[in-house]
Design a protein around this motif. Structure first.
Motif, mmCIF file in Angstrom:
data_model
loop_
_atom_site.group_PDB
_atom_site.id
_atom_site.type_symbol
_atom_site.label_atom_id
_atom_site.label_comp_id
_atom_site.label_asym_id
_atom_site.label_seq_id
_atom_site.Cartn_x
_atom_site.Cartn_y
_atom_site.Cartn_z
ATOM 1 N N UNK A 1 1.003 -1.166 0.154
ATOM 2 C CA UNK A 1 -0.078 -0.032 -0.352
ATOM 3 C C UNK A 1 0.746 0.983 0.135
ATOM 4 N N UNK A 2 1.934 1.143 0.734
ATOM 5 C CA UNK A 2 3.342 2.493 0.910
ATOM 6 C C UNK A 2 3.741 2.456 -0.604
ATOM 7 N N UNK A 3 5.241 0.707 -0.687
ATOM 8 C CA UNK A 3 5.937 0.803 -1.418
ATOM 9 C C UNK A 3 5.229 0.510 -2.583
ATOM 10 N N UNK A 4 4.413 0.612 -3.352
ATOM 11 C CA UNK A 4 3.432 0.150 -4.130
ATOM 12 C C UNK A 4 3.304 0.741 -5.530
ATOM 13 N N UNK A 5 3.310 1.966 -5.062
ATOM 14 C CA UNK A 5 3.635 3.630 -6.060
ATOM 15 C C UNK A 5 4.618 4.334 -6.345
ATOM 16 N N UNK A 6 4.705 5.337 -6.970
ATOM 17 C CA UNK A 6 5.833 6.204 -6.993
ATOM 18 C C UNK A 6 4.723 7.898 -6.858
ATOM 19 N N UNK A 7 4.941 8.914 -7.617
ATOM 20 C CA UNK A 7 4.056 10.007 -7.589
ATOM 21 C C UNK A 7 2.697 9.906 -6.535
ATOM 22 N N UNK A 8 2.299 8.930 -6.366
ATOM 23 C CA UNK A 8 0.452 8.965 -6.704
ATOM 24 C C UNK A 8 0.422 8.438 -4.909
ATOM 25 N N UNK A 9 1.940 8.053 -4.505
ATOM 26 C CA UNK A 9 1.693 7.493 -3.197
ATOM 27 C C UNK A 9 1.414 8.519 -2.318
ATOM 28 N N UNK A 10 1.466 9.777 -2.322
ATOM 29 C CA UNK A 10 1.066 10.760 -1.065
ATOM 30 C C UNK A 10 -0.581 10.797 -1.017
ATOM 31 N N UNK A 11 -1.601 9.639 -1.327
ATOM 32 C CA UNK A 11 -2.545 9.483 -1.101
ATOM 33 C C UNK A 11 -2.519 9.165 0.373
#
Length: 398
Positions: free
Chosen positions: A312-322
């Protein structure tokens, strides 16, 4: 498969951070966990970052249907039996993968990981770890070995100095993993072992069949990535997979060609302004309130004690700010050595935690990054008790 990029999918309603976060909670199976077991969770997410082994298992079984959740002993038994494997893939870190996915994921991503690690090895003055590849293969042919046993075997053959550092031994073994010579074996107590790759991984390339096809692998990567992660950008996929933006854009186009209408696109709004997010239509279809990927609240705060490297946290790049809680602070994922893992409320990072498992007791320490409501404190206590029950230990909350 054809190489030309296909036309973009239908544009959905603009998505703000809240809608994307809720869609991700549902896709990750954190909102309503319903998967039948640990291998199903790993397969659903395609790969689960796993250098923190027991926290990774705990975070995975959090996604299993409550009545089917294995405890820690059963989770380790599934790992020992090879139903789930651990190896370096995608990026220079361990991931949990299913046996059927190990071979094709390594074929797709290992070369880039090896190029990345080569510069690290040069910086540490380490000679080419591949020089030990044949010897490592020979050593594990008789059965799984611990890292110390592999080192002893390489020292005896004159391939490593007796004072070789743990980092150097680790680089040798990671290289052997990336070359598909070794993969995880069963635990020996709390020690991990390395086993012959072909003893633990079936022949062929899983969903791709008997032959590896890179275009087909890119399509399968996108399917697996979006299946478990809902809305994401191409840069998110690049951060997660370690592949280039060019190749990933090509792969997304190939998926559109292979399954017209399967991929939908949506512009971001608010904190996501300027981003284009992609999702599988079957995953991010409109929820009960008409918002794509939305899901209603379950009537109370959803408190999670997840590993710091949860997908949920490391599976994204720019959009993990959600996952950023505006009250908790601007950098909720900044590392804190004493409290590595993430305390989340309804998918927002609200604090940190750690556990220490002793012979009879599980000590859980938590630190909120903002004031917690009585309902949140009660939900946290219930989740900590659930973690202790998973271990089969008494609970003490620090």
């Amino acid at each position: 498969m054809a190489g030309a990029a296909a036309s973009p999918g239908a544009t959905s309603t603009p998505l703000d951070a809240d809608a994307v976060r809720r869609a991700r909670l549902r896709a990750h199976r954190l909102l309503r966990p319903d998967l039948p077991g640990l291998p199903a969770v790993v397969g659903h997410l395609l790969a689960v970052q796993g250098q923190e082994f027991f926290p990774a298992l705990w975070g995975a079984v959090r996604r299993v249907a409550p009545g089917a959740r294995p405890d820690a002993a059963a989770s380790v038994a599934a790992f020992d039996a090879g139903a789930v494997l651990r190896t370096h893939v995608l990026r220079p870190t361990w991931h949990l993968v299913r046996p059927d996915d190990a071979r094709w994921l390594l074929e797709l991503t290992a070369a880039r990981v090896l190029r990345t690690t080569a510069s690290t090895e040069r910086g540490h003055g380490i000679a080419d770890p591949a020089r030990c590849l044949d010897a490592v293969t020979d050593l594990v042919a008789a059965g799984p070995l611990t890292r110390a046993e592999v080192k002893d075997g390489l020292v005896a053959r004159g391939l490593l100095a007796p004072d070789a550092t743990g980092f150097e031994v680790g680089q040798v073994l990671m290289t052997a993993e990336l070359h598909r010579a070794v993969i995880s074996g069963p635990l020996r107590g709390r020690q991990h072992t390395y086993a012959a790759f072909d003893d633990r991984v079936p022949p062929g390339y899983g969903p791709l069949g008997e032959r590896f096809d890179r275009d087909a692998a890119l399509v399968e990567l996108w399917r697996g990535y979006l299946r478990g992660r809902a809305w994401a950008t191409v840069r998110d996929a690049a951060q997660w997979s370690g592949l280039t933006l060019t190749e990933l854009r090509r792969g997304l186009g190939l998926l559109r060609e292979a399954a017209p209408g399967a991929v939908v696109d949506a512009p971001g709004t608010g904190a996501l302004e300027g981003l284009t997010l992609h999702g599988l239509a079957e995953v991010v279809g409109a929820g009960p309130d008409g918002v794509p990927g939305a899901a209603p609240d379950d009537g109370g705060p959803g408190v999670d004690l997840l590993q710091g490297y949860d997908e949920l946290f490391v599976g994204y790049g720019p959009s993990r700010l959600v996952v950023r809680d505006p009250v908790a602070g601007e950098e909720p994922l900044a590392p804190r050595p004493a409290l590595l893992h993430v305390l989340a409320v309804d998918g927002l990072v609200a604090g940190r935690w750690r556990w220490t498992a002793g012979p009879r007791r599980l000590d859980v320490a938590t630190a909120w990054a903002r004031p917690a409501s009585p309902a949140e404190e009660a939900a946290l206590a219930a989740r900590a008790a659930e973690a202790a029950a998973w271990w089969g230990l008494e609970l003490r909350v620090e």
